[in-house]
Each structure stands twice: as structure tokens, then as C-alpha cells.
Motif scaffolding. Structure first.
Motif, PDB file in Angstrom:
ATOM      1  N   MET A   1       1.534   5.979  -8.027  1.00  0.00           N
ATOM      2  CA  MET A   1       0.956   4.644  -7.649  1.00  0.00           C
ATOM      3  C   MET A   1      -0.157   4.747  -6.654  1.00  0.00           C
ATOM      4  SD  MET A   1       0.758   1.376  -8.278  1.00  0.00           S
ATOM      5  CE  MET A   1       2.182   1.244  -9.354  1.00  0.00           C
TER       6      MET A   1
ATOM      7  N   ASP B   1       6.920  -3.209  -7.328  1.00  0.00           N
ATOM      8  CA  ASP B   1       6.886  -1.895  -7.553  1.00  0.00           C
ATOM      9  C   ASP B   1       7.431  -1.165  -6.447  1.00  0.00           C
ATOM     10  OD1 ASP B   1       5.862   0.923  -7.735  1.00  0.00           O
ATOM     11  OD2 ASP B   1       5.179   0.509  -9.665  1.00  0.00           O
ATOM     12  N   GLU B   2       8.674  -0.720  -6.571  1.00  0.00           N
ATOM     13  CA  GLU B   2       9.407   0.072  -5.318  1.00  0.00           C
ATOM     14  C   GLU B   2       8.677   1.184  -4.636  1.00  0.00           C
ATOM     15  OE1 GLU B   2      13.482   0.637  -5.318  1.00  0.00           O
ATOM     16  OE2 GLU B   2      13.868  -1.372  -6.395  1.00  0.00           O
ATOM     17  N   THR B   3       7.962   1.743  -5.657  1.00  0.00           N
ATOM     18  CA  THR B   3       7.163   2.967  -5.105  1.00  0.00           C
ATOM     19  C   THR B   3       5.706   2.474  -4.594  1.00  0.00           C
ATOM     20  OG1 THR B   3       7.992   4.537  -7.088  1.00  0.00           O
ATOM     21  CG2 THR B   3       5.846   4.950  -5.682  1.00  0.00           C
ATOM     22  N   PHE B   4       5.562   1.670  -5.045  1.00  0.00           N
ATOM     23  CA  PHE B   4       4.081   1.007  -4.288  1.00  0.00           C
ATOM     24  C   PHE B   4       4.539   0.546  -2.911  1.00  0.00           C
ATOM     25  CE2 PHE B   4       1.753  -3.069  -3.382  1.00  0.00           C
ATOM     26  CZ  PHE B   4       0.521  -2.469  -2.976  1.00  0.00           C
ATOM     27  N   TRP B   5       5.647  -0.350  -3.028  1.00  0.00           N
ATOM     28  CA  TRP B   5       6.059  -1.241  -1.796  1.00  0.00           C
ATOM     29  C   TRP B   5       6.429   0.041  -0.756  1.00  0.00           C
ATOM     30  CZ3 TRP B   5       5.800  -5.574   0.453  1.00  0.00           C
ATOM     31  CH2 TRP B   5       6.595  -5.818   1.344  1.00  0.00           C
ATOM     32  N   LYS B   6       7.112   1.086  -0.839  1.00  0.00           N
ATOM     33  CA  LYS B   6       7.537   1.979   0.171  1.00  0.00           C
ATOM     34  C   LYS B   6       6.369   2.753   0.606  1.00  0.00           C
ATOM     35  CE  LYS B   6      12.177   2.551  -1.600  1.00  0.00           C
ATOM     36  NZ  LYS B   6      13.128   3.600  -2.123  1.00  0.00           N
ATOM     37  N   GLU B   7       5.158   3.169  -0.313  1.00  0.00           N
ATOM     38  CA  GLU B   7       4.206   4.046   0.146  1.00  0.00           C
ATOM     39  C   GLU B   7       2.906   3.147   0.923  1.00  0.00           C
ATOM     40  OE1 GLU B   7       2.795   6.016  -3.484  1.00  0.00           O
ATOM     41  OE2 GLU B   7       4.495   7.441  -3.758  1.00  0.00           O
TER      42      GLU B   7
END
Length: 459
Positions: free
Chosen positions: A1, A24-30
Motif C-alpha cells: 500500500m 485498511d490495517e496496513t495503510f493505517w499502520k504505515e
């Protein structure tokens, strides 16, 4: 992402994020969480000052002694009208975010606060007519609109699982503008300063808030006004049910914030300084605890927390009635401050219910994943402006109720009895709509219709 782009959108100036998917958890964390938290911080600052300017007349009336020629009824009318404007402008402020962008509108809405501040600085002196004070007070109402645009903006930045905390923190940070301006006023009164000193402090702070919003905040390109969503939200019964409940929580908070000092002066004979020593405590605690209400709602369900919070609010109001009739200032003050704390908890829990209710409706329709989240965001965002506006009207009702109570009985006791009855109705509505067991429905009710009822318990 990939990280969200902040390149300007075609034909639109300013800093715009083109891609935003907080679910989107990946987007949120990054990348998402960092950007969202930064926007939350500066949104809180602008909203905080907006609340201070909106409620500055709760402080101004403490400065206005006999030489101003205003009766207690005049002062309650003045604060009622300021509250009214703050409630009404919340509707257009909600839609302004999608028209101008969250960052851009924060700059504009913060800058607009200069108008009522400078106007009040010009007229705040004995000999000014009541109508002039009323007109300038109405201008201060625009500060109440900052809440609606700020909440709509922050609602778009955070995922559903974080909304209770984020919206509670955003609103609580804004709400705390009420006790802060009262604390500053306390220091000024204690130093024998006048109301113009208070305004002289806030005018440069308004400019700072606007500049910081311009430098650090972002617009989300995907947030657009959806007239269909606005119409759908207005037609949905839950929008109006939640508006009614928010009258009970936020309407109480803002109404009491305006009225507390006046009640202490008129019913218990407190001087402006004596009243100022106490009036900031309730709004301060109510503001600080609002994020806790959101957090509790995230964990246990907003409907449950809201239900029992209305029980506690009714209990505190009952104690206030007793203290008022017995003229017990210590008991009255303690119970009133407790009531403020409970309004703050209820503010957090009721606002958390809004996205949860519409998400539950999306699931009941058979939607899943991003489609369900999009449906929930669409209607909850549209409904927040209406709910915030109607809820703030509760502050108008509270000040008018106090005005009538003092005119009729010489005290606020009659108003508190009315508030007690209202909280009982709020309890019944919360239980009947969101917590009553589906088993109490007729057995012929379809399973698809029962499912949303079950899910509302968790909102």
C-alpha cells in the motif's frame, strides 16, 4: 500500500490527500495513523478556541454588574440566543468540510472567530444597550459551528474501531475551551482586570490557530458532499432519536456551562469572583472525561453506557433539587459538578453510537467489508451535523428554562425538576430503541428485521 498523495487535486488549490482508506490495517499502520493524529491535534486546537469564543458570554455576564443595567432574565436571554446561533450554524459548517476541504475550512472557521471577538472588545462597556449586546452575542455563536465541521472532518480520518476514541478526544479537547476561558477570566477578575483584557488574550490565539491549521492540516479529496446522504440521514429515524439523546447529554453540558455562574450569583448570592472560582470545574471535568465516554463505548457498547449514564444524570439532578430547596450551597455545587462529569461521559458514548448504528444498518442490508464501511461513513457523516445542531439546541432550552424558573419562583429549582423528567424520558428512549431485547417483539418478526435490533446493543 502506497502512502497517500498530498498533491493538489486538479483545479483545486491547497493540500489534498487523494487516497485515504483507514479501514485498511496496513495503510493505517504505515501512514494513515500518523497523518490522522496530526490532523486531530490541530483540529482540536481550532475547535478548542471556537468553544471558548462561543461560550465567552458565560464569562462576560459575570463582569456585567448593576452599572450595565441588565436583569438576570436579560442575561439568561442573552446566553440563550448565543447558544441558539451556535446550534444553527452547525448544519452549514458540517457541509463546509466537503465543499472547501477539512484543512481549508478549519483555516476559514478559525479566522471568522476574530469577528465576534473584535466586536465584543468594541462594545463591552456600561451604557451599551441590551440590543447591542444581544447582536454582538449572536456573532459569538459562530464559534459553536467549529465543533460540527471538526467532527465531520475527523470522522473521515479514523477507522470505525478508533472512532469512539478519536471523536471523544476531538470533542473533549474542544469542550475544554469552556473551562479554559472561565479559568482565564478567573485570573483576570482576581487581578482586577476587565473583559477587554480577556478578549485581548484570545484575539492573537485565534490567528495562531488559523496559521497552524494552514501549515499542518490536510484535506481528503474523497470527502464530498452527498445531498442524497443528507436526505437519507434526515429521513432516518435514528438521526432524530440520536439528536434527542444528544440534547440530553451535550445540550446539558453547553447549557449548564452558560448558566452555572449565573445560578450561583442569582440563587446563592455569589460575587463574580466567588462564582468564577467554581464555574470552571464542572466544564473542565466534563470535557476531560468525554474521551473516556468514547473509550467505554468502544469497549462495552455506546447504548449500554448511555443508558446507565442517564440514570446517573437523573440521580445527580435529584440531589440538586434537594440542595436547591434546602439552600445548601456545598451539596448543590458538588452535585452540579457531578452532573457535568456525567454529561461529558454521555457526550462521548452517544457520539460513538452514531457510526455504529449506521454500520449495523449496513450489515443488516447484507453489505460487507469496505462497502459496509463506506455506507456507514456516508450516513454517519451526514447525520452528525444534524445531531450536533439539534443537541446544541438543548443548551437554549436549559437557559430559557432557568430564565422562566427565576422569573416565576426566584430560583432554578423548577428548571431542575423539568430536567430530571427529561433525563427519565432519555433513559426510556435509549432502552426501548437500542437495548430492548428482540424477544419482546412479536414472533412473526422476520429474522432479517431482528438482526439490526441485536446489533444495536453493541453500537
Amino acid at each position: 500500500m502506497t502512502a497517500p498523495s498530498t498533491a493538489p487535486a486538479p483545479s483545486r488549490g491547497g493540500r489534498w490527500i487523494q487516497e485515504w482508506d483507514p479501514e485498511d490495517e496496513t495503510f493505517w499502520k504505515e501512514t494513515g495513523e500518523k497523518v490522522a493524529r496530526r490532523n486531530l491535534l490541530f483540529s482540536v486546537l481550532s475547535e478548542h478556541i471556537g468553544f471558548s469564543i462561543w461560550t465567552m458570554w458565560s464569562v462576560m455576564v459575570l463582569f456585567m454588574g448593576p452599572e450595565y443595567g441588565l436583569t438576570p432574565a436579560d442575561k439568561f436571554m442573552l446566553t440563550s440566543m448565543v447558544t441558539l446561533v451556535g446550534a444553527v450554524v452547525r448544519v452549514p459548517y458540517t457541509f463546509a468540510v466537503a465543499i472547501f476541504g477539512g484543512r481549508n475550512w478549519t483555516i476559514v472557521s478559525a479566522s471568522l472567530l476574530l469577528v465576534p471577538s473584535v466586536a465584543a472588545f468594541a462594545v463591552m462597556k456600561p451604557g451599551t444597550s441590551f440590543n447591542t449586546f444581544l447582536l454582538v452575542g449572536l456573532l459569538a455563536g459562530i464559534g459553536g459551528g467549529n465543533f460540527a465541521s471538526s467532527m465531520t472532518n475527523i470522522n473521515a480520518f479514523f477507522p470505525l474501531r478508533k472512532k469512539g476514541w478519536a471523536l471523544g478526544l476531538n470533542a473533549g479537547g474542544g469542550n475544554i475551551g469552556v473551562p479554559v476561558i472561565q479559568l482565564v477570566a478567573l485570573a483576570i477578575i482576581g487581578a482586577s482586570g476587565g473583559p477587554r483584557v480577556l478578549l485581548g488574550i484570545y484575539i492573537p490565539l485565534i490567528i495562531v490557530a488559523a496559521v497552524l491549521a494552514a501549515v499542518y492540516m490536510d484535506n481528503i479529496a474523497s470527502v464530498k458532499n452527498d445531498t442524497g446522504a443528507a436526505k437519507d440521514a434526515a429521513k432516518d429515524a435514528h438521526t432524530w432519536i440520536m439528536s434527542f439523546l444528544y440534547v440530553g447529554t451535550f445540550g446539558s453540558f453547553i447549557g449548564y456551562s452558560f448558566a452555572f455562574g449565573q445560578v450561583l450569583q442569582n440563587q446563592f448570592g455569589r460575587t463574580p469572583l466567588q462564582a468564577a472560582y467554581v464555574t470552571f470545574i464542572g466544564p473542565l471535568l466534563g470535557s476531560l472525561i468525554r474521551p473516556v465516554g468514547g473509550w467505554l463505548a468502544d469497549r462495552y457498547g455506546g447504548a449500554r453506557i448511555t443508558l446507565w449514564n442517564f440514570v446517573a444524570m437523573a440521580g445527580a439532578t435529584g440531589v440538586i433539587v434537594v440542595a436547591s430547596t434546602q439552600k445548601s450551597l456545598p451539596l448543590f455545587t458538588i452535585a452540579f459538578i457531578a452532573l457535568f462529569v456525567l454529561t461529558g461521559l454521555g457526550n462521548g458514548s452517544t457520539y460513538k453510537m452514531i457510526p455504529g448504528i449506521f454500520q449495523a444498518k449496513a450489515v443488516a442490508k447484507g453489505l460487507e467489508g469496505e462497502e459496509a464501511a463506506s455506507y456507514g461513513r456516508r450516513l454517519s457523516g451526514a447525520s452528525m451535523g444534524l445531531i450536533g445542531a439539534v443537541g446544541a439546541l438543548g443548551g437554549v432550552g436549559i437557559n430559557l428554562a432557568f430564565r422562566q424558573s427565576f422569573l416565576s419562583y426566584g430560583s432554578g429549582t423548577g428548571a431542575f425538576v423539568a430536567f430530571l423528567a427529561f433525563y427519565a424520558v432519555c433513559f426510556l428512549v435509549t432502552w426501548a430503541v437500542y437495548l430492548r431485547s428482540p424477544a419482546t417483539q412479536p414472533r412473526t418478526t422476520a429474522a432479517a428485521e431482528a438482526k439490526p435490533q441485536l446489533s444495536y446493543v453493541e453500537v
